[in-house]
Design an enzyme around this catalytic site. Sequence first.
Site, PDB file in Angstrom:
ATOM      1  N   GLN A 151      49.379 -32.183 -83.532  1.00  0.00           N
ATOM      2  CA  GLN A 151      48.541 -33.217 -83.979  1.00  0.00           C
ATOM      3  C   GLN A 151      47.194 -33.498 -83.265  1.00  0.00           C
ATOM      4  OE1 GLN A 151      51.058 -35.829 -85.763  1.00  0.00           O
ATOM      5  NE2 GLN A 151      49.085 -35.515 -87.265  1.00  0.00           N
TER       6      GLN A 151
ATOM      7  N   THR B  23      50.746 -36.803 -78.721  1.00  0.00           N
ATOM      8  CA  THR B  23      51.891 -37.017 -79.433  1.00  0.00           C
ATOM      9  C   THR B  23      52.856 -35.854 -79.182  1.00  0.00           C
ATOM     10  OG1 THR B  23      51.492 -35.890 -81.633  1.00  0.00           O
ATOM     11  CG2 THR B  23      50.511 -37.983 -81.275  1.00  0.00           C
ATOM     12  N   SER B  24      54.074 -36.298 -79.663  1.00  0.00           N
ATOM     13  CA  SER B  24      55.389 -35.252 -79.570  1.00  0.00           C
ATOM     14  C   SER B  24      55.635 -34.586 -80.948  1.00  0.00           C
ATOM     15  CB  SER B  24      56.486 -35.776 -79.005  1.00  0.00           C
ATOM     16  OG  SER B  24      56.281 -36.408 -77.835  1.00  0.00           O
ATOM     17  N   HIS B  25      54.499 -34.650 -81.909  1.00  0.00           N
ATOM     18  CA  HIS B  25      54.894 -34.446 -83.206  1.00  0.00           C
ATOM     19  C   HIS B  25      54.282 -32.847 -83.287  1.00  0.00           C
ATOM     20  CE1 HIS B  25      53.016 -38.512 -84.043  1.00  0.00           C
ATOM     21  NE2 HIS B  25      54.394 -38.625 -83.452  1.00  0.00           N
ATOM     22  N   LEU B  26      55.150 -31.759 -83.021  1.00  0.00           N
ATOM     23  CA  LEU B  26      55.127 -30.506 -82.753  1.00  0.00           C
ATOM     24  C   LEU B  26      55.753 -30.248 -84.304  1.00  0.00           C
ATOM     25  CD1 LEU B  26      56.049 -29.268 -79.316  1.00  0.00           C
ATOM     26  CD2 LEU B  26      53.637 -29.758 -80.222  1.00  0.00           C
TER      27      LEU B  26
END
Lengths: 242, 592
Positions: free
Chosen positions: B347, B517-520
């Site tokens: 992200q 963010t942790s939106h991998l």
Amino acid sequence: MYRLTRRELLRSSALALCLISPAARAAIVKGALPWRPGANDAPQVVTPGGWHFFTPQEAASVEAFVDRLIPPDPDTPGGKDCGCAVFIDRQLAGPYGRNEAYYMLGPFQDGTKQQGSQSPLTTAQRYRKALAALEAACREKFAGKTFADLSDAQKDEVIGGLEAGSFKLEGVDGIDFFTQILTDTRNGFLSDPIYGGNKDLAAWKMIGFPGTHYDYRDWIDRHNERVTLPVVGISDHPNWAQ
Amino acid sequence: MARKLPRKDVAIVGFGWTGSILAHELTDAGLDVVAIERGPWRDTASDLSITYAQDEWRYRLQHELFLRPAQTTVTFRNNASQTALPVRNFGAFMLGNGVGGGGLHWNAETFRFLPSDFVVRSHLTERYGADFLPADMTIQDWGVTYDDLEPHYDQFEYLCGTSGTAGNIKGVVHDGGNPFEGPRSRPYPTPAQKQGYGHTLFADAAKQLGYKPFPQPSGNLSQAYANPLGVKLGQCTFCGFCEWFGCANYSKASPQTTVLPVLTRKSNFEVRTESEVTRINVDRSGKRATGLTYVDSSGTEWEQPADLVLVCAFQLFNVQLLLLSGIGTPYDPQTGQGQIGRNFTHQTMSTATGFFDKNKYNFNPFIASGSIGMMIDEFNGDNFDHSKLGFVGGGYIGQVRTNGRPLESMAVPPGTPAWGAKWKAALRDNYLSSIICGGACHASFYSYRDVYLDLDPVYKDRFGRPLMRMTIDLHDNEIKMSAFLTDKYAEILQQMGASQVVKQPRRGPYDVTDYQTSHLCGGAIMGEKPDSSAVNRYLQSWDVPNLFVIGASAFPQNAGYNPTGTVGALAFWAAKAIRTQYIKNPGPLVHA
């Protein structure tokens, strides 16, 4: 550990089952939502007095150091009286100091800044090395004086030199040490007092953080007003029993 | 040698949002389901205490509820010429571990992607021409449309009780909501949350500049709610300890507060915790999964045979498990061939900090929820004309500050020393009157040929298996986009009355120590063709039809919103395909 026979046995049971051992081992959840209020560990509260990791000499240096990073002023105590050195000491004596959460398998090699620390040493080991190097460097530069013995101006000169990379430590990256102790000092200053810093909630009172209130529904619509609730920490909670 | 367990209809890897939704749906269909979860059991009453949940040092800084690298990690490098090194302590992203997964400790921002996001390559090509996209950009259409997913977005939102203001109901645009959103079949289940001072001031300023601000859709509920399963959630109290923390108040949507109380009572379901799946087993043909092998916390290895295998772990571990099990063809960045590991994305986050006159502004930043905030969508996706901008993609811009937790709120004006009396005074003088918001510009991250996942040749996990290797860097497209969005946000901060605004646009190189963010996403992407995707439009493996891979690993590229709403919708979408098509006629649901 629950083996197959136990699994089969339990599978035949019509009762609600909860197989979570306190040690948090592999378990089966089946038939109901396990419900064990307050089963989780409460945080470990720091008890005052003595040093758990630092030697007396190291403790004197760190107390002197944190009191220059966050000096006292007429309204708010400094890093020393707020307990920042106690916070760091207790953390270094525990899982944080031992890097228990880290991936510590090799091979170790230096990488780019973006790849993060690749040190094979734990945080506690790095402190021990850096504090010894700091003492040696101070003794050499200031006619045998320890860091704690220096004047405030001299201490600030050393700290500023570490920050800028101009005050060198033997075998230790001074900038890394400065960054580490600054981060730990700030975190001790502003963490809940159960960890040994932020004594008497001094830091939270200074900035205007009311602490660990769980319910601000009465305040959400009161825009641009100073919150008048008393400042509280975890151990001020009515359910706190330690 | 693994001990063999009795066969199950369905074996699920991982028990977060997707695992619990699929388990609920498939047990309802009468199947016997087991979920295997790497981390511990967690539920609100046992593990989350109002007395000490608000512990920033323990939960935010020491990551107590998260996966720790000591258990497993990834390796990272910016490009193929570097040697990837292990991420020894997580920083750029945080991975869930345990029952509930990231759903236990997320902020609960619950978005839908734009209709154009699902057909992004065709849409951009049609609007700007085929030459407009960078040559190495590998964005793809999803193979599924917004209209396909709309009923399932609705299902997920009504499961969660999401609080928001609809901007478009069945094609009719409504004031106060997001006018750019795709049509929704009905309003949000609960009204939007109340907003704090800084959030409200942002909305006022945005309106003055001609934008249409709307409240962030929130899984921290504005009022008590009973979901269609009969599970009840409470009203959020704005405690300001949301993401990174578990909610002890039952007011944040999570598997624990929406699904598990019903699911765990079913006789045809069980979850095994502290048990890590090490392999998906396939038969000699390589075209049929026979079950899972896992190791429990005593080190005992078990084989769980199953007719249907659902891979529902976090994105990185979905991809790792496929590679370790030899399923599909590993992606090769040299040739662009192969499916597993391609189109890895994250992200693009950026922000600006606003410093305000402390005598006039007191934002009380600690009065907040995880998904409180006001935002604008004028610069998300392709909601704006990119033809003269030199980039594609975009993001939402918002004052979505979630907390005033002291360790994360040490902003001081530029030029302030890092320590000493001046730092201390600046901290005191700016805590209440500054606006810091890491997620202010939350933007897309498109896919590129040289950003991918594969198995590391050197570093191993505790079982001796190769770690996942991330090769990732920011490309010019995203850097330009981030600068553009950050400028827009900074203008709004100025309009709010900030006396000083400090811009922090995202710049390269990608830094694994810097939280973004942790939106991998990606690595096992969905698509229309088996040569350029790992799973079909129903998230079914092209290679092994009794295997579904569910989660953000299926995103061909990442859009400008938080992904969980879309992950939830995809879980319900896949569940429907399994229930209505696959069970009756097990086999490929799409013929290539």
